[in-house]
Design an enzyme around this catalytic site. Structure first.
Site, PDB file in Angstrom:
ATOM      1  N   ARG A   1      26.963  49.853  -5.856  1.00  0.00           N
ATOM      2  CA  ARG A   1      26.433  51.124  -6.358  1.00  0.00           C
ATOM      3  C   ARG A   1      25.317  51.679  -5.484  1.00  0.00           C
ATOM      4  NH1 ARG A   1      23.487  50.413 -10.445  1.00  0.00           N
ATOM      5  NH2 ARG A   1      23.538  48.142 -10.527  1.00  0.00           N
ATOM      6  N   ARG A   2      24.488  50.793  -4.943  1.00  0.00           N
ATOM      7  CA  ARG A   2      23.245  51.261  -4.348  1.00  0.00           C
ATOM      8  C   ARG A   2      23.047  50.863  -2.878  1.00  0.00           C
ATOM      9  NH1 ARG A   2      19.849  54.557  -7.262  1.00  0.00           N
ATOM     10  NH2 ARG A   2      18.651  53.385  -8.734  1.00  0.00           N
TER      11      ARG A   2
ATOM     12  N   LYS B   1      15.803  41.209  -5.398  1.00  0.00           N
ATOM     13  CA  LYS B   1      14.706  40.752  -6.258  1.00  0.00           C
ATOM     14  C   LYS B   1      15.276  40.041  -7.457  1.00  0.00           C
ATOM     15  CE  LYS B   1      14.966  42.533  -9.743  1.00  0.00           C
ATOM     16  NZ  LYS B   1      16.061  42.554 -10.784  1.00  0.00           N
TER      17      LYS B   1
ATOM     18  N   ARG C   1      22.817  38.074 -16.304  1.00  0.00           N
ATOM     19  CA  ARG C   1      21.458  38.080 -16.883  1.00  0.00           C
ATOM     20  C   ARG C   1      21.377  37.278 -18.180  1.00  0.00           C
ATOM     21  NH1 ARG C   1      22.947  41.934 -14.055  1.00  0.00           N
ATOM     22  NH2 ARG C   1      21.603  43.092 -12.628  1.00  0.00           N
TER      23      ARG C   1
ATOM     24  N   TYR D   1      16.647  52.812 -22.958  1.00  0.00           N
ATOM     25  CA  TYR D   1      16.208  52.767 -21.567  1.00  0.00           C
ATOM     26  C   TYR D   1      14.792  53.322 -21.398  1.00  0.00           C
ATOM     27  CZ  TYR D   1      16.067  53.480 -16.561  1.00  0.00           C
ATOM     28  OH  TYR D   1      15.691  53.443 -15.248  1.00  0.00           O
TER      29      TYR D   1
HETATM   30  N1  LIG Z   1      17.053  46.046  -6.373  1.00  0.00           N
HETATM   31  C1  LIG Z   1      17.628  46.486  -7.467  1.00  0.00           C
HETATM   32  O1  LIG Z   1      17.401  47.629  -7.892  1.00  0.00           O
HETATM   33  C2  LIG Z   1      18.575  45.597  -8.230  1.00  0.00           C
HETATM   34  C3  LIG Z   1      19.405  46.145  -9.207  1.00  0.00           C
HETATM   35  C4  LIG Z   1      20.284  45.303  -9.880  1.00  0.00           C
HETATM   36  C5  LIG Z   1      20.325  43.952  -9.570  1.00  0.00           C
HETATM   37  N2  LIG Z   1      19.481  43.437  -8.646  1.00  0.00           N
HETATM   38  C6  LIG Z   1      19.513  41.993  -8.301  1.00  0.00           C
HETATM   39  O2  LIG Z   1      20.698  41.760  -7.560  1.00  0.00           O
HETATM   40  C7  LIG Z   1      21.257  40.488  -7.887  1.00  0.00           C
HETATM   41  C8  LIG Z   1      22.694  40.701  -8.356  1.00  0.00           C
HETATM   42  O3  LIG Z   1      22.714  41.559  -9.474  1.00  0.00           O
HETATM   43  P1  LIG Z   1      24.057  42.380  -9.874  1.00  0.00           P
HETATM   44  O4  LIG Z   1      23.765  43.151 -11.066  1.00  0.00           O
HETATM   45  O5  LIG Z   1      24.565  43.106  -8.669  1.00  0.00           O
HETATM   46  O6  LIG Z   1      25.009  41.137 -10.246  1.00  0.00           O
HETATM   47  P2  LIG Z   1      26.597  40.998 -10.245  1.00  0.00           P
HETATM   48  O7  LIG Z   1      27.260  42.324 -10.221  1.00  0.00           O
HETATM   49  O8  LIG Z   1      26.942  40.044 -11.337  1.00  0.00           O
HETATM   50  O9  LIG Z   1      26.898  40.340  -8.825  1.00  0.00           O
HETATM   51  C9  LIG Z   1      26.568  39.045  -8.472  1.00  0.00           C
HETATM   52  C10 LIG Z   1      27.582  38.602  -7.396  1.00  0.00           C
HETATM   53  O10 LIG Z   1      27.256  37.288  -7.006  1.00  0.00           O
HETATM   54  C11 LIG Z   1      28.449  36.600  -6.654  1.00  0.00           C
HETATM   55  N3  LIG Z   1      28.450  35.280  -7.307  1.00  0.00           N
HETATM   56  C12 LIG Z   1      28.391  34.087  -6.690  1.00  0.00           C
HETATM   57  N4  LIG Z   1      28.414  33.074  -7.541  1.00  0.00           N
HETATM   58  C13 LIG Z   1      28.473  33.621  -8.779  1.00  0.00           C
HETATM   59  C14 LIG Z   1      28.536  33.067 -10.073  1.00  0.00           C
HETATM   60  N5  LIG Z   1      28.524  31.747 -10.293  1.00  0.00           N
HETATM   61  N6  LIG Z   1      28.611  33.920 -11.109  1.00  0.00           N
HETATM   62  C15 LIG Z   1      28.608  35.259 -10.921  1.00  0.00           C
HETATM   63  N7  LIG Z   1      28.555  35.843  -9.697  1.00  0.00           N
HETATM   64  C16 LIG Z   1      28.489  35.030  -8.633  1.00  0.00           C
HETATM   65  C17 LIG Z   1      29.628  37.464  -7.064  1.00  0.00           C
HETATM   66  O11 LIG Z   1      30.172  38.004  -5.883  1.00  0.00           O
HETATM   67  P3  LIG Z   1      31.625  37.529  -5.353  1.00  0.00           P
HETATM   68  O12 LIG Z   1      32.497  37.475  -6.579  1.00  0.00           O
HETATM   69  O13 LIG Z   1      31.975  38.618  -4.430  1.00  0.00           O
HETATM   70  O14 LIG Z   1      31.461  36.212  -4.696  1.00  0.00           O
HETATM   71  C18 LIG Z   1      29.018  38.568  -7.893  1.00  0.00           C
HETATM   72  O15 LIG Z   1      29.653  39.800  -7.704  1.00  0.00           O
HETATM   73  C19 LIG Z   1      20.326  39.869  -8.930  1.00  0.00           C
HETATM   74  O16 LIG Z   1      19.403  39.015  -8.278  1.00  0.00           O
HETATM   75  C20 LIG Z   1      19.582  41.078  -9.510  1.00  0.00           C
HETATM   76  O17 LIG Z   1      18.274  40.751  -9.978  1.00  0.00           O
HETATM   77  C21 LIG Z   1      18.627  44.241  -7.966  1.00  0.00           C
END
Ligand SMILES: NC(=O)c1ccc[n+]([C@@H]2O[C@H](COP(=O)([O-])OP(=O)(O)OC[C@H]3O[C@@H](n4cnc5c(N)ncnc54)[C@H](OP(=O)(O)O)[C@@H]3O)[C@@H](O)[C@H]2O)c1
Length: 326
Positions: A18-19, A96, A164, A234
């Site tokens: 998304r970002r 983060k 989360r 929110y």
């Molecule tokens: N900076 C910001 O504004 C912001 C915003 C949201 C989130 N975040 C941070 O970004 C990180 C990811 O958040 P997200 O919301 O993008 O999460 P998400 O969509 O659940 O993505 C996490 C990714 O990690 C991989 N992964 C590897 N092992 C995993 C496991 N055991 N279970 C689940 N996923 C696993 C997967 O990729 P594959 O399937 O491709 O391997 C999955 O797509 C977190 O640390 C969060 O705090 C930051």
């Protein structure tokens, strides 16, 4: 080195899609070389959308066409994979929070220092120019002597199965949302904050905190409070309350790139609204990271060391909230 940093993205995550990946595509100093997933089909779909080669996690780290890795894995995996990225000689932009605790975050800093590579935590809000305007207004005395900072980052419940809600993946609202008002308090009051109290609401079924509040005091005696959670409508804002007025910043942490921030300055006899130009904080974060790599900066650079000390301080505050909270 080429004039552009060649990124590899390790994990096809939601925030990447998304970002961050659109920001990499929009950044003149960056290009995308490869995307890695546990699932080859998912990596192929990401590569088809954003470009780059589709690969696996370990293979991504062996690629010669990757200078830097963006790591958006679940938080509990940041330490392990972050260390592997750095040991492979790549620079690291980690989502983060950097890791789940201060010990892990210090270890990541040591790994970056040993590898002599750049390490940054992707707190993108800090790259939005609105906060520098707020700091200037406070320094100019627009609200008198600063007494209180209140920061809030809350959103409604997430779908079942979200990372989360999973303790072993580093879930919980303190690590996911609470770190934003904590880091904002550091940005505006200084790193020398102390946690003096807090509360965490646990979800007994899932074993993670789903809401919380923390009370802190700065070295100058300014009070700070942070509210966070997955149980509210929110809200993403902070207020700085001084002896003669208040500044309210709405959508403080995750404004869209098209959002024109409105700073509300409340004084005894009037309210002023300052409308600022939009800021693209994800592009700002990627551009700043890529610019630093191109300038030859690593974790050993004095300004990077200061940034890394703030990153460790955030993790220490998180640990202190955990220790202190009822
Ligand atoms: N900076 C910001 O504004 C912001 C915003 C949201 C989130 N975040 C941070 O970004 C990180 C990811 O958040 P997200 O919301 O993008 O999460 P998400 O969509 O659940 O993505 C996490 C990714 O990690 C991989 N992964 C590897 N092992 C995993 C496991 N055991 N279970 C689940 N996923 C696993 C997967 O990729 P594959 O399937 O491709 O391997 C999955 O797509 C977190 O640390 C969060 O705090 C930051």
């Amino acid at each position: 080195m080429d004039e552009r940093i060649r990124f590899g993205v390790l994990g096809c995550s939601s925030v990447a899609r998304r970002r961050t990946m659109p920001a990499i595509a929009a950044c003149p100093q960056a290009t995308l070389s490869a995307v890695a997933s546990r699932d080859p089909e998912k990596a192929k779909a990401f590569a088809a959308e954003f470009g780059g080669a589709a690969t696996g996690y370990a293979e991504l780290l062996e690629r010669d066409d990757v200078d830097a890795v963006y790591l958006p894995l679940p938080t509990a995996l940041h330490g392990l994979w972050g260390a592997r990225v750095l040991a492979a000689g790549k620079h690291l932009l980690v989502e983060k929070p950097a890791t789940t605790d201060a010990e892990g975050t210090r270890a990541l800093v040591r790994a970056a220092t040993t590898a002599d590579r750049l390490l940054r935590e992707n707190f993108t809000f800090a790259h939005h120019p609105q906060h520098a305007t707020v700091a200037r207004l406070v320094a100019d005395g627009r609200i008198g002597h600063l007494r209180t900072f209140t920061g809030e980052f809350c959103f409604p419940p997430l779908p079942d199965g979200d990372i989360r809600y999973v303790p072993r993946l580093g879930g919980g609202s303190l690590l996911d949302a609470g770190v934003y008002p904590l880091r904002a308090a550091q940005l505006l009051l200084g790193d020398d904050l102390r946690v003096v109290g807090g509360a965490l609401r646990m979800d007994p079924r899932r074993g993670v905190d789903v809401a919380g509040q923390a009370l802190l005091v700065s070295a100058d005696g300014v009070f700070a409070s942070a509210q966070f959670g997955f149980q509210h409508a929110y809200g993403s804002r902070y207020t700085l309350w001084g002896s003669s007025g208040r500044i309210v910043v709405d959508r403080a942490f995750t404004p869209a790139a098209t959002w024109s921030p409105v700073l509300r300055i409340e004084q005894q006899d009037r309210v002023e609204e300052l409308t600022l130009p939009p800021g693209h904080q994800f592009l700002g974060a990627v551009a700043s990271f890529a610019g630093a790599v191109l300038a030859g900066r690593t974790a050993r650079h004095p300004e990077e060391q200061a940034g890394l000390a703030s990153m460790v301080r955030t993790a220490e505050l998180v640990d202190a909230v955990r220790r202190t909270a009822v």
